[in-house]
Design a protein around this motif. Structure first.
Motif, PDB file in Angstrom:
ATOM      1  N   ARG A  80      -2.638  -4.693  -3.112  1.00  0.00           N
ATOM      2  CA  ARG A  80      -1.741  -3.977  -2.204  1.00  0.00           C
ATOM      3  C   ARG A  80      -2.108  -4.290  -0.762  1.00  0.00           C
ATOM      4  NH1 ARG A  80      -1.049   2.163  -4.728  1.00  0.00           N
ATOM      5  NH2 ARG A  80       0.046   1.546  -6.662  1.00  0.00           N
ATOM      6  N   THR A 123      -6.799  -2.852  -2.742  1.00  0.00           N
ATOM      7  CA  THR A 123      -6.047  -2.735  -1.495  1.00  0.00           C
ATOM      8  C   THR A 123      -6.798  -3.486  -0.409  1.00  0.00           C
ATOM      9  OG1 THR A 123      -5.098  -0.579  -2.068  1.00  0.00           O
ATOM     10  CG2 THR A 123      -5.124  -1.167   0.254  1.00  0.00           C
ATOM     11  N   CYS A 177      -1.257  -3.857   3.572  1.00  0.00           N
ATOM     12  CA  CYS A 177      -0.788  -2.888   4.568  1.00  0.00           C
ATOM     13  C   CYS A 177       0.145  -3.533   5.595  1.00  0.00           C
ATOM     14  CB  CYS A 177      -1.980  -2.254   5.277  1.00  0.00           C
ATOM     15  SG  CYS A 177      -3.074  -1.328   4.162  1.00  0.00           S
ATOM     16  N   HIS A 219       0.833  -1.199   0.000  1.00  0.00           N
ATOM     17  CA  HIS A 219       0.000   0.000   0.000  1.00  0.00           C
ATOM     18  C   HIS A 219       0.874   1.258   0.000  1.00  0.00           C
ATOM     19  CE1 HIS A 219      -3.362   2.605   0.638  1.00  0.00           C
ATOM     20  NE2 HIS A 219      -3.003   2.946   1.858  1.00  0.00           N
TER      21      HIS A 219
END
Length: 390
Positions: free
Chosen positions: A216, A274, A218, A184
């Motif tokens: 993506r 994401t 985190c 991310h």
């Protein structure tokens, strides 16, 4: 189905941006048919950095005999990086859902027998040796790329040069779906080598014409166990920073589950998604939660962000410490005033997933500490029963 399209070259980065200066990577994709494609570049100022790296993947792929239009089962999946934190969860999920799973694993002294025990097929190859890649792709419909370089390796070796070779092979051999895990906000930090490489790999995949889904991430909840939970239980130092960075950690099992939901969803085709956890956490909030669940205080050693910056600058003076500096650059971003999180409502709606089905960090750590403390109590009870007094 296999196709005759092949990729012949890629422009790779000769150097990555120095601190405080955006020097983007650029790349070009040249095709055997049709005419060569013009170079494309990520650019918003700064100098153009190019390094042509010879990739043998295309030549190696040409030696694999696959008939035009050879059908492959949609359930045939190759997981790259199958022994990693995320990779093994992807393998388990795929097997549970009935996929025929092949795992690309580097030759190693300790074989990945647990993957075979689960029911997967293990094939040996090394992304840093492109000639080993094509044979692993024969009969594969989907590639799920979870791989990343080892800490002792130069970042470029696997995460850029190896990935380019893999993607070129996937295109040359007619792979029908490519799933790539990225970071991310990678597009916002060109000064960090790993994040710049992830962003350029995203663009490289998009330019190939492959059917892809880029995800993506985190942060993983699993990484918090070794970083915070275990040291607190063992009364060892816990390392943190004084920065208010917030990260929306996600359970890798949820990441794997959502990956296969996306894989089956046509709306996720050629999309960049994401995945983020239900809420974001600072380092101090995570430590406080672990302290409460463990029932004991943590011995916290705080490293000021300024020290990380100074250390990174210092290591740049010595060629043999460049990779250390690259990794410190990533640590510096994680230790800055940054939020690694993203709204998930649209993603949940796209995938048809309920937010309530995503594991929270509180529940994940509660289950961990509950199980560990129960085992520790059991061990203490056994120890008392076996004590011998003279």
């Amino acid at each position: 189905m296999a196709t005759s399209t092949s990729l012949t070259a890629a422009a790779l980065p000769s150097r990555l941006a120095s601190p405080g200066r955006r020097a983007p990577l650029s790349w070009a994709i040249a095709r055997a048919r049709p005419l060569p494609h013009p170079a494309r570049a990520v650019s918003s100022g700064g100098s153009r950095c190019r390094l042509l790296v010879t990739c043998n993947a295309q030549a190696a792929a040409a030696t694999i005999s696959i008939g035009q239009g050879t059908p492959v089962r949609p359930t045939s999946v190759l997981v790259v990086g199958a022994t990693g934190t995320l990779g093994r969860q992807v393998v388990r999920r795929a097997l549970d859902e009935g996929y025929d799973v092949r795992c690309l694993v580097r030759p190693r002294p300790a074989p990945a027998d647990f993957l075979r025990d689960w029911g997967a097929t293990v094939v040996n190859a090394d992304l840093s040796k492109p000639e080993t890649i094509p044979a692993t792709l024969v009969g594969v419909h989907t590639v799920i790329d979870c791989a990343t370089g080892r800490p002792e390796e130069p970042i470029r070796t696997v995460d850029w040069e190896g990935k380019v070779a893999l993607i070129q092979c996937a295109k040359a051999m007619g792979i029908q779906k490519y799933v790539f895990y990225s970071i991310h906000n990678c597009d916002k930090h060109p000064e960090v080598p790993l994040m710049e490489i992830k962003y350029c790999t995203e663009k490289f995949i998009q330019d190939t014409g492959l059917d892809y889904t880029i995800i993506r991430l985190c942060g993983f909840m699993q990484g918090l166990i070794g970083q915070y939970a275990v040291p607190i239980l063992e009364e060892k130092s816990v390392w943190g920073t004084d920065a208010p960075t917030r990260i929306a950690y996600m359970d890798t099992q949820d990441v794997a589950r959502l990956t296969f939901v996306a894989l089956r969803n046509e709306k996720a085709s050629k999309k960049l998604l994401t995945f983020a956890g239900p809420r974001s956490w600072t380092t101090q909030e995570v430590i406080t939660l672990c302290e409460r669940l463990a029932g004991q205080d943590a011995n916290v050693t705080t490293v000021p962000v300024g020290v990380l910056r100074f250390t990174r600058q210092l290591t740049r003076f010595f060629q043999w410490t460049n990779d250390v500096a690259d990794r410190l650059a990533f640590s510096e971003v994680l230790s800055s005033d940054t939020v690694f999180s993203a709204p998930m409502n649209e993603t949940y709606e796209l995938l048809g997933v309920e937010a309530k089905d995503i594991l929270t960090l509180e529940k994940y750590l509660q289950d961990y500490f509950s199980n560990i403390l129960k085992k520790l109590k059991g061990l203490k009870a056994q120890s008392k029963q076996s004590d011998i007094y003279f």
